[in-house]
Design a protein around this motif. Structure first.
Motif, PDB file in Angstrom:
ATOM      1  N   ARG A 256      -6.537   0.593   4.544  1.00  0.00           N
ATOM      2  CA  ARG A 256      -5.659   0.990   3.444  1.00  0.00           C
ATOM      3  C   ARG A 256      -4.222   0.502   3.630  1.00  0.00           C
ATOM      4  O   ARG A 256      -3.404   0.645   2.722  1.00  0.00           O
TER       5      ARG A 256
ATOM      6  N   TRP B 188     -10.786   7.810   4.010  1.00  0.00           N
ATOM      7  CA  TRP B 188      -9.400   7.681   3.567  1.00  0.00           C
ATOM      8  C   TRP B 188      -8.434   8.366   4.537  1.00  0.00           C
ATOM      9  O   TRP B 188      -7.325   7.880   4.777  1.00  0.00           O
TER      10      TRP B 188
ATOM     11  N   ASN C 232      -4.655  13.402  -0.055  1.00  0.00           N
ATOM     12  CA  ASN C 232      -4.732  12.013  -0.499  1.00  0.00           C
ATOM     13  C   ASN C 232      -3.701  11.804  -1.612  1.00  0.00           C
ATOM     14  O   ASN C 232      -2.966  12.713  -1.986  1.00  0.00           O
TER      15      ASN C 232
ATOM     16  N   GLN D 183      -9.779   4.484  -6.831  1.00  0.00           N
ATOM     17  CA  GLN D 183      -9.130   4.695  -5.543  1.00  0.00           C
ATOM     18  C   GLN D 183      -7.930   3.758  -5.370  1.00  0.00           C
ATOM     19  O   GLN D 183      -6.856   4.174  -4.931  1.00  0.00           O
TER      20      GLN D 183
ATOM     21  N   PRO E 278       0.830  -1.209   0.000  1.00  0.00           N
ATOM     22  CA  PRO E 278       0.000   0.000   0.000  1.00  0.00           C
ATOM     23  C   PRO E 278       0.857   1.249   0.000  1.00  0.00           C
ATOM     24  O   PRO E 278       2.070   1.192   0.194  1.00  0.00           O
TER      25      PRO E 278
ATOM     26  N   TRP F 269      -3.809   4.645  -4.926  1.00  0.00           N
ATOM     27  CA  TRP F 269      -3.152   4.295  -3.665  1.00  0.00           C
ATOM     28  C   TRP F 269      -2.057   3.249  -3.863  1.00  0.00           C
ATOM     29  O   TRP F 269      -1.013   3.315  -3.215  1.00  0.00           O
TER      30      TRP F 269
ATOM     31  N   TYR G 284      -8.911   4.114   5.821  1.00  0.00           N
ATOM     32  CA  TYR G 284      -9.823   3.093   5.301  1.00  0.00           C
ATOM     33  C   TYR G 284     -10.273   3.431   3.879  1.00  0.00           C
ATOM     34  O   TYR G 284     -10.366   4.599   3.495  1.00  0.00           O
ATOM     35  N   PHE G 285     -10.560   2.371   3.124  1.00  0.00           N
ATOM     36  CA  PHE G 285     -11.405   2.502   1.939  1.00  0.00           C
ATOM     37  C   PHE G 285     -12.826   2.239   2.428  1.00  0.00           C
ATOM     38  O   PHE G 285     -13.067   1.289   3.167  1.00  0.00           O
TER      39      PHE G 285
END
Length: 375
Positions: free
Chosen positions: A341, A297, A187, A315, A110, A319, A301-302
């Protein structure tokens, strides 16, 4: 032929060296780790029980997204074997493109805290990945107080205050506390333009990509944000803006407070908590939404709440820094649920597999490609 072999050997050596120093790209790390995984089972026969045990422990740590120094423990035992494999890999790549290399999804890690701070005169600083934010003040510091640059370094050569830009790459995120105390979480693949110090009647910044804002209250100096063809005006509030260049619409989601959204081509709209404005090339719409979905996010988290494959995988693409390709038509599915995530791509896809999709990752050109089909 000898020159070709030496060239491949040199490329393999440089790749291992970059991996050991922590400067390898995600794709280069995937090459080293995939070949290590493939051949590690053969190494204990040559290295003995103690060294084999070291390799097993180290590789377990590598799979938990460790620091690069773990690699140095097994390099003396395995570098020669892995180097032979990588050399052969590059030699083959000179005759056959690397686009055929299959990558396991567990190898794709990730994103993390990655960003670059740039000044108006073009100077830039790669921010510490061990920290998750910076603070603007007399000096530019990390959240723990450690200095990034001094006040003098934050000015241009003629002494004027330099405009600042903080950018996150694909697979990156970062936080910045502005001069007025406003907090901004960026982000992946996003850029924030802002002054080192707010002067004048307004506090004006500009965002490209996605960011969550917690605005410091100052009734005497309203906060204004430009985001892909719209101007957002606030006094003190929290909201999320998603304004990626390649997205059809710009979404502004209000968590608390009140904001005024002024699109370039339409009348202004007022948002109240729990509302979202959706601005595209043909219309402006306001919807009632679950704000947690659009702030998730920032919390790691997604959050999928009936998302289409295009929205969900957009998304993931940013990421995990992957290109998404559909094998056939885009499936008509809806995704639901929260997923951390910090999981590897493989762990996440195992969950999404239950929705009826199959996945394959290949290394094509200079990046990983996620191919999506139905089962």
């Amino acid at each position: 032929m000898m020159e070709e072999k030496d060239s491949s050997l040199g490329r393999g050596i440089r790749l291992l060296d970059k991996y050991r120093q922590g400067t390898a790209t995600p794709q280069e790390r995937a090459v080293v780790e995939s070949w290590y995984t493939k051949y590690a089972s053969e190494l204990p026969k040559k290295t003995g029980k103690d060294e084999a045990a070291v390799q097993k422990r180290v590789w377990a740590k590598l799979n938990r997204r460790p620091k690069v120094y773990y690699l140095r423990k097994w390099i003396p035992y395995t570098a020669a074997a892995v180097l032979v494999v990588i050399t052969a890999y590059f030699s083959m790549g000179d005759r056959q493109q690397m686009s055929d290399a299959t990558v396991t999804t567990e190898e794709i890690q990730p994103g993390g805290n990655r960003a670059t701070l740039t000044f108006a005169d073009g100077r830039s600083v790669k921010l510490d990945e061990g920290m998750d934010g910076i603070v603007m003040g007399e000096d530019v510091t990390y959240l723990d107080g450690r200095q990034v640059v001094s006040k003098g370094d934050a000015t241009s050569s003629d002494g004027a205050k330099a405009a600042m830009t903080i950018s996150t790459p694909r697979g990156g995120q970062y936080r910045v506390v502005l001069d007025d105390g406003t907090e901004v979480w960026l982000n992946a693949e996003s850029t924030l333009h802002y002054p080192a110090k707010f002067n004048g009647k307004y506090r004006l910044v500009e965002i490209e990509g996605e960011a969550y804002f917690a605005i410091a209250k100052d009734p005497q100096k309203p906060f204004k944000l430009r985001a892909k063809g719209q101007l957002i005006e606030v006094l003190g509030t929290e909201f999320n803006v998603s304004a990626y260049a390649n997205d059809a619409a710009t979404q502004t989601t209000l968590v608390r407070g009140k904001i005024r959204v002024q699109p370039d081509r339409y009348d202004a709209v007022i948002l109240h908590p729990g509302q979202q404005s959706i601005v595209d090339s043909t219309s402006v719409n306001i919807e009632k939404v679950n704000v947690g979905q659009y702030a998730a996010w920032k919390e790691g988290y997604f959050y999928f709440n009936g998302d289409s494959p295009e929205d969900a995988f957009a998304q993931l693409s940013r990421w995990y820094d992957i290109e998404v390709v559909y094998s056939g038509r885009v499936p008509k599915l809806a995704f639901y649920g929260e997923i951390e995530r910090n999981k590897t791509l493989g762990s996440l896809l195992k969950i999404l597999h239950k929705a009826g999709l199959d996945f394959q990752v290949v290394h094509k050109g200079n990046r990983n490609q996620l191919i999506i089909g139905r089962h």
